[in-house]
Design an enzyme around this catalytic site. Structure first.
Site, mmCIF file in Angstrom:
data_model
loop_
_atom_site.group_PDB
_atom_site.id
_atom_site.type_symbol
_atom_site.label_atom_id
_atom_site.label_comp_id
_atom_site.label_asym_id
_atom_site.label_seq_id
_atom_site.Cartn_x
_atom_site.Cartn_y
_atom_site.Cartn_z
ATOM 1 N N ASP A 83 0.679 -1.330 -0.518
ATOM 2 C CA ASP A 83 -0.092 -0.379 0.058
ATOM 3 C C ASP A 83 0.991 0.887 0.268
ATOM 4 O O ASP A 83 1.976 1.740 0.241
ATOM 5 C CB ASP A 83 -0.597 0.142 1.072
ATOM 6 C CG ASP A 83 -1.937 1.024 1.523
ATOM 7 O OD1 ASP A 83 -2.337 1.471 0.593
ATOM 8 O OD2 ASP A 83 -2.404 0.758 2.038
ATOM 9 N N ASP A 105 2.301 5.479 -5.314
ATOM 10 C CA ASP A 105 1.694 6.773 -4.660
ATOM 11 C C ASP A 105 2.566 7.963 -4.781
ATOM 12 O O ASP A 105 3.009 8.478 -4.003
ATOM 13 C CB ASP A 105 0.760 6.776 -3.783
ATOM 14 C CG ASP A 105 -0.033 7.958 -3.745
ATOM 15 O OD1 ASP A 105 -0.132 8.606 -4.167
ATOM 16 O OD2 ASP A 105 -0.022 8.300 -2.168
ATOM 17 N N HIS A 198 -7.823 9.065 4.546
ATOM 18 C CA HIS A 198 -7.805 8.624 5.180
ATOM 19 C C HIS A 198 -8.189 8.585 7.305
ATOM 20 O O HIS A 198 -8.345 9.277 7.350
ATOM 21 C CB HIS A 198 -6.105 7.862 5.484
ATOM 22 C CG HIS A 198 -5.670 7.184 4.219
ATOM 23 N ND1 HIS A 198 -4.924 7.755 3.627
ATOM 24 C CD2 HIS A 198 -6.048 6.249 3.739
ATOM 25 C CE1 HIS A 198 -4.906 6.900 2.504
ATOM 26 N NE2 HIS A 198 -5.222 6.146 2.237
HETATM 27 O O1 LIG Z 1 -7.206 3.349 2.225
HETATM 28 C C1 LIG Z 1 -6.585 3.405 3.115
HETATM 29 C C2 LIG Z 1 -4.895 2.320 2.989
HETATM 30 O O2 LIG Z 1 -4.819 2.664 2.105
HETATM 31 C C3 LIG Z 1 -8.323 3.009 4.556
HETATM 32 O O3 LIG Z 1 -8.437 3.707 4.878
HETATM 33 P P1 LIG Z 1 -9.346 4.706 5.823
HETATM 34 O O4 LIG Z 1 -8.713 4.842 6.892
HETATM 35 O O5 LIG Z 1 -10.292 4.610 5.495
HETATM 36 O O6 LIG Z 1 -9.739 2.759 6.289
HETATM 37 O O1 LIG Z 2 -2.410 4.172 4.204
HETATM 38 C C1 LIG Z 2 -3.251 4.226 5.403
HETATM 39 C C2 LIG Z 2 -3.377 3.185 6.098
HETATM 40 O O2 LIG Z 2 -4.162 3.374 6.321
HETATM 41 C C3 LIG Z 2 -1.713 2.173 6.396
HETATM 42 O O3 LIG Z 2 -1.686 2.784 8.040
HETATM 43 P P1 LIG Z 2 -0.877 2.584 8.697
HETATM 44 O O4 LIG Z 2 0.349 3.746 7.766
HETATM 45 O O5 LIG Z 2 -0.921 3.499 10.338
HETATM 46 O O6 LIG Z 2 -0.573 1.555 8.559
HETATM 47 ZN ZN LIG Z 3 -4.994 4.791 1.005
HETATM 48 ZN ZN LIG Z 4 -1.838 9.397 -2.250
#
Ligand SMILES: O=C(CO)COP(=O)(O)O
Ligand SMILES: O=C[C@H](O)COP(=O)(O)O
Ligand SMILES: [Zn+2]
Ligand SMILES: [Zn+2]
Length: 354
Positions: A83, A105, A198
């Site tokens: 991610d 990203d 987020h």
């Molecule tokens: O987009 C997300 C992780 O990449 C998570 O989104 P949320 O914070 O809405 O759960």
């Molecule tokens: O990208 C957003 C996700 O909610 C990941 O969150 P985090 O970086 O705290 O693991």
């Molecule tokens: Zn995200």
């Molecule tokens: Zn972004």
């Protein structure tokens, strides 16, 4: 071994008209919860790890937890997705580590705070696509900055809060630019900005179409109908878990998330991947608070972690069913990354943009 690429899964989702929740994972309980729910409703799975997850668990632990899930549930196709890669090197290291899909990203600079130029985004994403596809690995790009259309503030991404107030041209993905971006980069999936952010604090009231722009999803999908769209920041921030957290000593403010019904509307218009982290965080926190408050003599963590797993699993099951991926796992015949490489090389997976 049913580790598959994101591209294979989302192509299947598009052909069969469903969407996939992509849950963020950091530890064994989250992975147990997701896999138990998927097993119960015959759903494929996307497990995604952020930079925060890698620094929390450590890369080998995260990798082996996902591989353990694949080994324990050989009949469930699993995508191991990275991610919010902040720079190409992050994506390359994930590929080396065995991820079958990565996100570059490039909507933000490598500091994960500063909005980037369009040219920077195209160039960094294109570079990742070239190398990832040579390994059969899928790539998700992002165009537009996630953030609130109420306040202009960006949400937290990978633990970094982006600074400053953004205007609507930055916070909403432009359909024409999206078409150009896909043509120039060759991404398999595209994260779009439509007013989600987020974390738990997305909307101050139940969102209307002015602040959650599902109409924009429809416009983008009409322009690039074969590209898999991704909604980030798509937790629904369940009111029942918010109440449980606060009833058992928590202190979360009143807040609203993305209604499941709006996500389902998005899925009808090209959304294939829906990122969810906050909902599982809230369910596990609520369940642990409740268990500890009601069982003050307990000091065995397995007891409250089991409650957390059950609570998270309930959310996963609800999303698998609502998004239409329940019942789909057994219909997918896993394709190896080696075969995916061949398909990319032969141009069979090139995005179709007029
Ligand atoms: O987009 C997300 C992780 O990449 C998570 O989104 P949320 O914070 O809405 O759960
Ligand atoms: O990208 C957003 C996700 O909610 C990941 O969150 P985090 O970086 O705290 O693991
Ligand atoms: Zn995200
Ligand atoms: Zn972004």
């Amino acid at each position: 071994m049913a580790l598959i690429s994101l591209r294979q899964l989302l192509d299947h989702a598009a052909e069969n008209g469903y969407g996939m929740p992509a849950f963020n994972v950091n530890n064994m309980e989250q992975i147990h919860a997701i896999m138990q729910a998927a097993d119960a409703c015959n759903s494929p799975v996307i497990l995604q790890g952020s930079a925060g997850a890698r620094s929390y668990a450590g890369e080998p632990f995260l990798r082996h937890l996902v591989l353990a899930a694949v080994e324990m549930y050989p009949h469930i196709p699993v995508v191991m997705h990275q991610d919010h890669g902040s720079e190409p090197a992050v994506c390359f290291r994930s590929i080396q580590s065995g991820f079958s899909s990565v996100m570059m990203d490039g909507s933000l600079m490598a500091d994960a705070k500063t909005p980037s130029s369009y040219e920077y985004n195209v160039e960094t994403t294109r570079k990742v696509v070239e190398l990832a596809h040579a390994c059969g690995v899928s790539v998700e790009g992002e165009l537009g900055c996630l953030g609130s259309l109420e306040t202009g503030m960006m949400g937290e991404e990978d633990g970094h809060g982006a600074e400053g107030v953004l205007d609507h041209s930055q916070l909403l993905t432009d359909p024409e630019e999206a078409a150009d971006f896909v043509r120039k980069t060759g991404v398999d999936a595209l994260a779009i900005a439509i007013g989600t952010s987020h974390g738990a604090y997305k909307f101050t009231k139940k969102p209307t179409g002015n602040v959650l722009r599902i109409d924009r999803v429809k416009e983008i999908h009409a322009r690039i109908p074969t590209v898999h769209l991704v909604m980030h920041g798509s937790s629904s921030v369940p009111e029942d878990w918010l109440a449980i957290i606060n009833n058992y000593g928590g202190d979360m403010g009143q807040t609203y998330g993305v209604p499941v019904s709006e996500i389902v509307e998005g899925i009808k218009h090209g959304v294939r991947k829906v990122n969810i982290d906050t909902d599982l965080r809230m369910a596990s926190t609520g369940a642990i608070r409740k268990h500890l408050a009601e069982n003050t003599a307990n000091f065995d963590p397995r007891k409250f972690l089991k409650e957390a797993t059950k609570a998270m699993s309930g959310i996963c099951k609800d999303r698998f069913e609502a998004f239409g991926c329940a019942g789909q796992a057994s219909k997918i015949k896993p394709v190896s990354l080696e075969v995916m490489f061949g398909e990319y090389k032969a141009g069979k997976l090139d995005p179709k943009v007029s």
